[in-house]
Design a protein around this motif. Sequence first.
Motif, PDB file in Angstrom:
ATOM      1  N   PHE A 130       0.828  -1.208   0.000  1.00  0.00           N
ATOM      2  CA  PHE A 130       0.000   0.000   0.000  1.00  0.00           C
ATOM      3  C   PHE A 130       0.861   1.258   0.000  1.00  0.00           C
ATOM      4  N   ASP A 131       2.039   1.178   0.578  1.00  0.00           N
ATOM      5  CA  ASP A 131       2.927   2.348   0.594  1.00  0.00           C
ATOM      6  C   ASP A 131       3.380   2.740  -0.809  1.00  0.00           C
ATOM      7  N   GLN A 132       3.397   1.785  -1.719  1.00  0.00           N
ATOM      8  CA  GLN A 132       3.868   2.052  -3.069  1.00  0.00           C
ATOM      9  C   GLN A 132       2.767   2.477  -4.026  1.00  0.00           C
ATOM     10  N   LEU A 133       1.520   2.480  -3.575  1.00  0.00           N
ATOM     11  CA  LEU A 133       0.412   2.833  -4.460  1.00  0.00           C
ATOM     12  C   LEU A 133       0.446   4.300  -4.841  1.00  0.00           C
ATOM     13  N   ASP A 134       0.056   4.588  -6.063  1.00  0.00           N
ATOM     14  CA  ASP A 134      -0.057   5.979  -6.504  1.00  0.00           C
ATOM     15  C   ASP A 134      -1.113   6.686  -5.671  1.00  0.00           C
ATOM     16  N   ARG A 135      -0.803   7.901  -5.234  1.00  0.00           N
ATOM     17  CA  ARG A 135      -1.756   8.670  -4.434  1.00  0.00           C
ATOM     18  C   ARG A 135      -2.625   9.517  -5.363  1.00  0.00           C
ATOM     19  N   ASP A 136      -3.557   8.896  -6.053  1.00  0.00           N
ATOM     20  CA  ASP A 136      -4.437   9.647  -6.947  1.00  0.00           C
ATOM     21  C   ASP A 136      -5.882   9.451  -6.515  1.00  0.00           C
ATOM     22  N   HIS A 137      -6.692  10.487  -6.744  1.00  0.00           N
ATOM     23  CA  HIS A 137      -8.070  10.467  -6.268  1.00  0.00           C
ATOM     24  C   HIS A 137      -8.917   9.427  -6.986  1.00  0.00           C
ATOM     25  N   GLU A 138      -8.508   9.034  -8.191  1.00  0.00           N
ATOM     26  CA  GLU A 138      -9.313   8.094  -8.974  1.00  0.00           C
ATOM     27  C   GLU A 138      -9.384   6.717  -8.316  1.00  0.00           C
ATOM     28  N   ARG A 139      -8.326   6.359  -7.609  1.00  0.00           N
ATOM     29  CA  ARG A 139      -8.300   5.041  -6.972  1.00  0.00           C
ATOM     30  C   ARG A 139      -8.405   5.134  -5.451  1.00  0.00           C
ATOM     31  N   GLU A 140      -8.746   6.313  -4.960  1.00  0.00           N
ATOM     32  CA  GLU A 140      -8.759   6.515  -3.514  1.00  0.00           C
ATOM     33  C   GLU A 140      -9.754   5.586  -2.817  1.00  0.00           C
ATOM     34  N   GLU A 141     -10.983   5.511  -3.325  1.00  0.00           N
ATOM     35  CA  GLU A 141     -11.993   4.674  -2.685  1.00  0.00           C
ATOM     36  C   GLU A 141     -11.599   3.194  -2.743  1.00  0.00           C
ATOM     37  N   ALA A 142     -11.110   2.760  -3.906  1.00  0.00           N
ATOM     38  CA  ALA A 142     -10.707   1.359  -4.052  1.00  0.00           C
ATOM     39  C   ALA A 142      -9.551   1.031  -3.116  1.00  0.00           C
ATOM     40  N   SER A 143      -8.586   1.926  -3.009  1.00  0.00           N
ATOM     41  CA  SER A 143      -7.439   1.709  -2.128  1.00  0.00           C
ATOM     42  C   SER A 143      -7.878   1.643  -0.672  1.00  0.00           C
ATOM     43  N   ARG A 144      -8.793   2.531  -0.316  1.00  0.00           N
ATOM     44  CA  ARG A 144      -9.277   2.574   1.066  1.00  0.00           C
ATOM     45  C   ARG A 144     -10.008   1.279   1.431  1.00  0.00           C
ATOM     46  N   LYS A 145     -10.868   0.804   0.529  1.00  0.00           N
ATOM     47  CA  LYS A 145     -11.624  -0.422   0.810  1.00  0.00           C
ATOM     48  C   LYS A 145     -10.715  -1.646   0.811  1.00  0.00           C
ATOM     49  N   ALA A 146      -9.708  -1.627  -0.064  1.00  0.00           N
ATOM     50  CA  ALA A 146      -8.754  -2.744  -0.088  1.00  0.00           C
ATOM     51  C   ALA A 146      -7.972  -2.803   1.217  1.00  0.00           C
ATOM     52  N   LEU A 147      -7.506  -1.652   1.703  1.00  0.00           N
ATOM     53  CA  LEU A 147      -6.754  -1.615   2.955  1.00  0.00           C
ATOM     54  C   LEU A 147      -7.633  -2.010   4.135  1.00  0.00           C
ATOM     55  N   ALA A 148      -8.866  -1.523   4.138  1.00  0.00           N
ATOM     56  CA  ALA A 148      -9.784  -1.860   5.227  1.00  0.00           C
ATOM     57  C   ALA A 148     -10.013  -3.367   5.283  1.00  0.00           C
ATOM     58  N   PHE A 149     -10.160  -3.985   4.114  1.00  0.00           N
ATOM     59  CA  PHE A 149     -10.337  -5.438   4.099  1.00  0.00           C
ATOM     60  C   PHE A 149      -9.095  -6.129   4.649  1.00  0.00           C
ATOM     61  N   ALA A 150      -7.917  -5.696   4.182  1.00  0.00           N
ATOM     62  CA  ALA A 150      -6.667  -6.342   4.586  1.00  0.00           C
ATOM     63  C   ALA A 150      -6.456  -6.255   6.097  1.00  0.00           C
ATOM     64  N   LEU A 151      -6.886  -5.161   6.704  1.00  0.00           N
ATOM     65  CA  LEU A 151      -6.689  -4.963   8.136  1.00  0.00           C
ATOM     66  C   LEU A 151      -7.745  -5.662   8.984  1.00  0.00           C
ATOM     67  N   GLN A 152      -8.917  -5.923   8.390  1.00  0.00           N
ATOM     68  CA  GLN A 152     -10.028  -6.435   9.181  1.00  0.00           C
ATOM     69  C   GLN A 152     -10.429  -7.864   8.825  1.00  0.00           C
ATOM     70  N   ALA A 153      -9.865  -8.438   7.766  1.00  0.00           N
ATOM     71  CA  ALA A 153     -10.266  -9.771   7.326  1.00  0.00           C
ATOM     72  C   ALA A 153     -10.148 -10.780   8.464  1.00  0.00           C
ATOM     73  N   ASN A 154     -11.154 -11.632   8.558  1.00  0.00           N
ATOM     74  CA  ASN A 154     -11.197 -12.626   9.637  1.00  0.00           C
ATOM     75  C   ASN A 154     -11.707 -13.947   9.074  1.00  0.00           C
ATOM     76  N   PRO A 155     -10.850 -14.659   8.325  1.00  0.00           N
ATOM     77  CA  PRO A 155     -11.288 -15.911   7.698  1.00  0.00           C
ATOM     78  C   PRO A 155     -11.820 -16.911   8.713  1.00  0.00           C
ATOM     79  N   GLY A 156     -12.909 -17.569   8.335  1.00  0.00           N
ATOM     80  CA  GLY A 156     -13.531 -18.532   9.229  1.00  0.00           C
ATOM     81  C   GLY A 156     -14.635 -17.933  10.070  1.00  0.00           C
ATOM     82  N   GLU A 157     -14.597 -16.605  10.219  1.00  0.00           N
ATOM     83  CA  GLU A 157     -15.621 -15.898  10.983  1.00  0.00           C
ATOM     84  C   GLU A 157     -16.431 -14.958  10.091  1.00  0.00           C
TER      85      GLU A 157
END
Length: 309
Positions: A130-157
């Motif tokens: 995520f640190d290497q991702l381009d900081r552009d507004h076009e992908r801001e929402e997608a980047s935010r949701k991807a990071l949120a998933f990565a931080l909160q994913a709970n397989p099996g639950e």
Amino acid sequence: MESIQSSLKQWTQDNDTFQQRLNDAKASLLADPIVQKALKNVPVTEETFEKGLIKLYELQKELHNCQNCPGLSRCPNMMKGYQPELIIAGKALDLSYQPCDLKKQQDHDQKKRQLIQSFYVPKDILGATFDQLDRDHEREEASRKALAFALQANPGEDGQGLYFYGKFGVGKTYLMGAVANELRDRGIETYIVYTPDFFREMKSSISNGTFQEKLDTVKRAEVLILDDIGAETISGWIRDDVLGAILQHRMLEKLPTLFTSNYDYEELEEHLAYSERGGIEELKAKRIMERIKHFTTFVTVEGANRRIR
């Protein structure tokens, strides 16, 4: 007779010199702080000490190497990346070798790398963060949701995943690579699968007897990323016996599945309805899509084609 006496005298002198050298070596060994520290933790008798000199010299040499460590790749120890610890085995001194901190870190990093498995995915994607991702507004929402998933994913639950939709080259797969690396740092096993090649592989694996093993491996991954779904040539068998079986198992076990595609939900359903024989099976395609829709959040990834820059 004189020559014999002379030889005996010389031998006695040489023996005395050797004994003196041996005594000096033992005194030097005992004076070494490394050896002193090791002997403090081990009950040693005079007899045990005398019989265990070779082990003590080995300990001294190896631990001095560790003190002047040139790095793991140039480790001079007999067992690269391992350092000795003095122990008593029976009534004798012995050495037990344990991995050093550098070796432990290397093993830890390797284990973490093994948490990301891939089928036909480029190496640069596997290194995305995520640190290497381009900081552009076009992908801001997608980047935010991807990071949120990565931080909160709970397989099996929680089996909820993501569905990244966008045009060719906007960075959907790269985002998924960043997700996989974040999950790896959390100790979560992730499989990234380039879907068209994987489906071709599954087809050919029937003949070599590896079909079920490969299918089970992908079905049971804690997190599965199916990259570029819809780009494959579909068949009823691929849709129902491969994709359907994977999604059914993952739905029941609450294992998150993520997708990237050039098709939105409706377009993918239309694609899945066709078979290589030219027929249309809308109901079967709808069953697959119901599983995908119910267990993913739809995310549009926008922006210019980064592959032609």
